[in-house]
Design an enzyme around this catalytic site. Structure first.
Site, PDB file in Angstrom:
ATOM      1  N   HIS A  17      13.170  -8.244  -9.567  1.00 43.52           N
ATOM      2  CA  HIS A  17      13.117  -6.885 -10.119  1.00 43.52           C
ATOM      3  C   HIS A  17      14.067  -6.761 -11.306  1.00 43.52           C
ATOM      4  O   HIS A  17      13.707  -6.196 -12.347  1.00 43.52           O
ATOM      5  CB  HIS A  17      13.545  -5.844  -9.074  1.00 43.52           C
ATOM      6  CG  HIS A  17      12.589  -5.625  -7.964  1.00 43.52           C
ATOM      7  ND1 HIS A  17      12.978  -5.635  -6.652  1.00 43.52           N
ATOM      8  CD2 HIS A  17      11.261  -5.347  -7.966  1.00 43.52           C
ATOM      9  CE1 HIS A  17      11.938  -5.385  -5.882  1.00 43.52           C
ATOM     10  NE2 HIS A  17      10.876  -5.218  -6.658  1.00 43.52           N
ATOM     11  N   LYS A  41       5.729   4.853   4.711  1.00 45.37           N
ATOM     12  CA  LYS A  41       6.408   3.565   4.659  1.00 45.37           C
ATOM     13  C   LYS A  41       7.795   3.685   5.270  1.00 45.37           C
ATOM     14  O   LYS A  41       8.564   4.570   4.932  1.00 45.37           O
ATOM     15  CB  LYS A  41       6.513   3.094   3.204  1.00 45.37           C
ATOM     16  CG  LYS A  41       7.009   1.679   3.069  1.00 45.37           C
ATOM     17  CD  LYS A  41       6.921   1.216   1.630  1.00 45.37           C
ATOM     18  CE  LYS A  41       7.335  -0.228   1.532  1.00 45.37           C
ATOM     19  NZ  LYS A  41       7.213  -0.725   0.179  1.00 45.37           N
ATOM     20  N   ARG A  90       3.843 -12.051 -10.089  1.00 40.56           N
ATOM     21  CA  ARG A  90       4.375 -13.342  -9.636  1.00 40.56           C
ATOM     22  C   ARG A  90       3.297 -14.405  -9.537  1.00 40.56           C
ATOM     23  O   ARG A  90       3.568 -15.590  -9.694  1.00 40.56           O
ATOM     24  CB  ARG A  90       5.032 -13.193  -8.262  1.00 40.56           C
ATOM     25  CG  ARG A  90       6.261 -12.327  -8.279  1.00 40.56           C
ATOM     26  CD  ARG A  90       6.729 -12.054  -6.890  1.00 40.56           C
ATOM     27  NE  ARG A  90       5.623 -11.380  -6.191  1.00 40.56           N
ATOM     28  CZ  ARG A  90       5.730 -10.729  -5.059  1.00 40.56           C
ATOM     29  NH1 ARG A  90       6.884 -10.673  -4.460  1.00 40.56           N
ATOM     30  NH2 ARG A  90       4.700 -10.142  -4.512  1.00 40.56           N
ATOM     31  N   SER A 127      10.547  -8.332  -2.074  1.00 32.73           N
ATOM     32  CA  SER A 127      11.325  -7.498  -1.160  1.00 32.73           C
ATOM     33  C   SER A 127      10.901  -7.759   0.280  1.00 32.73           C
ATOM     34  O   SER A 127      11.733  -7.737   1.185  1.00 32.73           O
ATOM     35  CB  SER A 127      11.149  -6.017  -1.495  1.00 32.73           C
ATOM     36  OG  SER A 127      11.729  -5.722  -2.731  1.00 32.73           O
TER      37      SER A 127
END
Length: 166
Positions: A17, A41, A90, A127
């Site tokens: 990040h 979440k 990614r 994460s």
């Protein structure tokens, strides 16, 4: 003014990040880091902790703002006159997922998405992987900035890891 928006949960913020934040801040007059609030979440860190981690990790950057927001990202961008959304990619799986969201945002509000390809040294970090290491008492210190390493979670895990190897 070029205003970019980097949304995410940042639970926790990772070195990947930070790489995207640093690169996006160079090409923008203002970079807004938006921590999305999603009641569905369950986050490991509180909103205040995540803001604190990001703030400590980017303290030298004057053109970055950290905010929390609720609701649709495209709506927030339209209301705050953001020029583009920033997303890190990614791998091909990330691209396919992010491409669909980018297309939806463009159709809803006309907002474009800028994709930053992750530096290869961070391309495996997420994460989710960091949270898994935390839950399973693994050493995640190589993947997060010092602000997260110095948090309550890391300190308690560090002492347990050290105890295990005595």
């Amino acid at each position: 003014m070029k205003r970019l928006f980097f949304p995410g949960s940042f639970d926790p913020i990772t070195l990947g990040h930070l790489d995207i934040i640093n690169r996006a801040s160079i090409i923008s007059d203002e970079l807004i880091i938006g921590i999305g609030e999603n009641s569905d979440k369950k986050c490991l860190y509180t909103l205040e902790e995540r803001i604190n981690f990001i703030s400590k990790s980017i303290s030298s950057k004057s053109n970055i703002k950290i905010i929390s927001y609720k609701g649709l990202t495209s709506k927030f961008c339209r209301e705050t006159k953001v020029n583009a959304i920033v997303r890190g990619i990614r791998n091909a799986t990330d691209f396919e997922y992010e491409k669909n969201i980018a297309e939806t945002n463009r159709r809803l509000s006309g907002i474009e998405t800028l994709f930053f390809v992750s530096d290869s040294k961070y391309s495996f970090i997420s994460s989710g992987i960091v949270r898994e290491l935390i839950f399973k008492r693994g050493d995640y210190s190589l993947f997060v900035p010092s602000a997260v390493k110095n948090s309550r979670w890391f300190q308690s895990i560090k002492s347990k890891i050290n105890f295990m190897f005595l």
